[in-house]
Design an enzyme around this catalytic site. Structure first.
Site, PDB file in Angstrom:
ATOM      1  N   ASP A  63       0.841  -1.206   0.000  1.00 57.63           N
ATOM      2  CA  ASP A  63       0.000   0.000   0.000  1.00 57.63           C
ATOM      3  C   ASP A  63       0.873   1.251   0.000  1.00 57.63           C
ATOM      4  O   ASP A  63       1.030   1.925   1.007  1.00 57.63           O
ATOM      5  CB  ASP A  63      -0.902  -0.046   1.244  1.00 57.63           C
ATOM      6  CG  ASP A  63      -1.900   1.092   1.275  1.00 57.63           C
ATOM      7  OD1 ASP A  63      -2.175   1.670   0.208  1.00 57.63           O
ATOM      8  OD2 ASP A  63      -2.407   1.402   2.377  1.00 57.63           O
ATOM      9  N   ASP A  68       2.556   9.563  -9.562  1.00 58.52           N
ATOM     10  CA  ASP A  68       3.682  10.197 -10.281  1.00 58.52           C
ATOM     11  C   ASP A  68       3.349  10.219 -11.773  1.00 58.52           C
ATOM     12  O   ASP A  68       2.245   9.831 -12.162  1.00 58.52           O
ATOM     13  CB  ASP A  68       4.979   9.423  -9.989  1.00 58.52           C
ATOM     14  CG  ASP A  68       6.205  10.329  -9.994  1.00 58.52           C
ATOM     15  OD1 ASP A  68       6.345  11.140 -10.932  1.00 58.52           O
ATOM     16  OD2 ASP A  68       7.028  10.227  -9.078  1.00 58.52           O
ATOM     17  N   ARG A 215      -5.508  -2.591  14.146  1.00 63.49           N
ATOM     18  CA  ARG A 215      -5.420  -2.561  15.612  1.00 63.49           C
ATOM     19  C   ARG A 215      -6.361  -3.484  16.370  1.00 63.49           C
ATOM     20  O   ARG A 215      -5.953  -4.010  17.413  1.00 63.49           O
ATOM     21  CB  ARG A 215      -5.500  -1.107  16.091  1.00 63.49           C
ATOM     22  CG  ARG A 215      -4.203  -0.360  15.808  1.00 63.49           C
ATOM     23  CD  ARG A 215      -4.357   1.120  15.854  1.00 63.49           C
ATOM     24  NE  ARG A 215      -5.154   1.611  14.728  1.00 63.49           N
ATOM     25  CZ  ARG A 215      -5.450   2.885  14.527  1.00 63.49           C
ATOM     26  NH1 ARG A 215      -5.021   3.793  15.382  1.00 63.49           N
ATOM     27  NH2 ARG A 215      -6.153   3.250  13.472  1.00 63.49           N
TER      28      ARG A 215
HETATM   29  O1  C5P Z   1      -5.550  -0.217  12.723  1.00 65.25           O
HETATM   30  P1  C5P Z   1      -6.594   0.011  11.659  1.00 65.25           P
HETATM   31  O2  C5P Z   1      -7.575  -1.139  11.513  1.00 65.25           O
HETATM   32  O3  C5P Z   1      -7.279   1.351  11.787  1.00 65.25           O
HETATM   33  O4  C5P Z   1      -5.744   0.025  10.310  1.00 65.25           O
HETATM   34  C1  C5P Z   1      -6.309   0.339   9.078  1.00 65.25           C
HETATM   35  C2  C5P Z   1      -5.289   0.291   7.987  1.00 65.25           C
HETATM   36  O5  C5P Z   1      -5.921   0.729   6.790  1.00 65.25           O
HETATM   37  C3  C5P Z   1      -4.090   1.190   8.214  1.00 65.25           C
HETATM   38  O6  C5P Z   1      -2.954   0.555   7.628  1.00 65.25           O
HETATM   39  C4  C5P Z   1      -4.441   2.459   7.467  1.00 65.25           C
HETATM   40  O7  C5P Z   1      -3.329   3.119   6.969  1.00 65.25           O
HETATM   41  C5  C5P Z   1      -5.286   1.908   6.309  1.00 65.25           C
HETATM   42  N1  C5P Z   1      -6.250   2.866   5.765  1.00 65.25           N
HETATM   43  C6  C5P Z   1      -7.257   3.451   6.526  1.00 65.25           C
HETATM   44  N2  C5P Z   1      -8.130   4.345   5.963  1.00 65.25           N
HETATM   45  C7  C5P Z   1      -8.024   4.653   4.685  1.00 65.25           C
HETATM   46  C8  C5P Z   1      -7.033   4.083   3.894  1.00 65.25           C
HETATM   47  C9  C5P Z   1      -6.148   3.177   4.471  1.00 65.25           C
HETATM   48  O8  C5P Z   1      -7.373   3.164   7.717  1.00 65.25           O
HETATM   49  N3  C5P Z   1      -8.905   5.476   4.153  1.00 65.25           N
END
Ligand code: C5P
Length: 242
Positions: A63, A68, A215
């Protein structure tokens, strides 16, 4: 092969060190087969983290939200293909030609296995920013939908979007257009910084193809148990839609 409940789950390795990431991978064992490597870990560890995960027969969602000029993107996608990455993100705001160059790099190598997803509008941006800085007068939802449609016409395999947006995106772009959904919180768990969250059950019922759950699993006392509970909820969602 039929997709099982556990195949919907992607766990992000949002940690600075390879060793910390591997603790998560070890702990989750055979329950989880798909991991997301984001900017932090990739910037610190480099391609070796992808190599390690592939050696363990895990799928990798890189991700990096690439953005670019088409030629540069094409080179980066080629590098991701060579690493064996399974899923990769590019910014839809990079434009049609950039997305097309990314997808063409995949088609040219006949690597059907690499799915490129478009990132629409970052959840950290709001309508005021779109209007004041970018001069976009559409609502956020309309803009997300338009960007998803452009991604689809450029050939991309899908987008990253919240569970609320899935059904509209699928209506516009077709049911095979993959939607990967972050911001998942099982009932009774901490929302952390996720303002709009959905349960695994809701996300699956709404049609999400992959759920990125960080998390609630990685900060749980028992990661394995937390992942099992989420997979069970995904299974319940699948039964409801069957
Ligand atoms: O810990 P959590 O469940 O919040 O992690 C969500 C993951 O999804 C993280 O890696 C975060 O960067 C990614 N993400 C997000 N919201 C977005 C795009 C990506 O939480 N809109």
């Amino acid at each position: 092969m039929k997709k099982e409940a556990k195949d919907f789950l992607i766990v992000p390795l949002d940690v600075p060190l390879i060793e910390e990431g591997l603790v998560i991978v070890e702990e989750l064992g055979n329950l989880v087969s798909f991991y997301k490597v984001g900017l932090e870990l990739f910037t610190r560890a480099g391609p070796v983290i992808v190599e390690i995960l592939k050696k363990r027969e895990k799928k990798v969602f890189l991700d990096l939200k690439l953005h670019d000029i088409p030629n540069t993107i094409s080179g980066a996608v080629n590098a991701a293909i060579d690493m064996g990455v399974d899923m990769l993100t590019v910014h839809t705001l990079g434009g049609f030609e950039m997305m097309e160059a990314a997808q063409k790099a995949v088609w040219n190598k006949r690597k059907d296995g690499l799915v490129i997803l478009g990132v629409t509008i970052l959840t950290s941006l709001d309508e005021a920013f779109l209007e004041d800085v970018l001069g976009i007068e559409k609502s956020l939802n309309e803009e997300v939908l338009d960007l998803a449609s452009i991604a689809k016409s450029a050939g991309l395999g899908g987008v990253v979007a919240s569970a609320e947006e899935v059904s509209l995106i699928k209506e516009n772009c077709g049911k095979d257009f993959i939607v990967t959904t972050p911001g998942i919180r099982p009932k009774g768990t901490e929302k952390n910084d996720q303002k709009r969250s959905n349960t695994p059950f809701e996300a699956v019922v709404s049609g999400s193809d992959y759920l990125v759950v960080g998390r609630p699993i990685t900060k749980a006392k028992d990661m394995h148990k937390a992942a099992e509970a989420i997979i069970k909820e995904i299974g319940d969602g699948l039964q409801k839609t069957a």
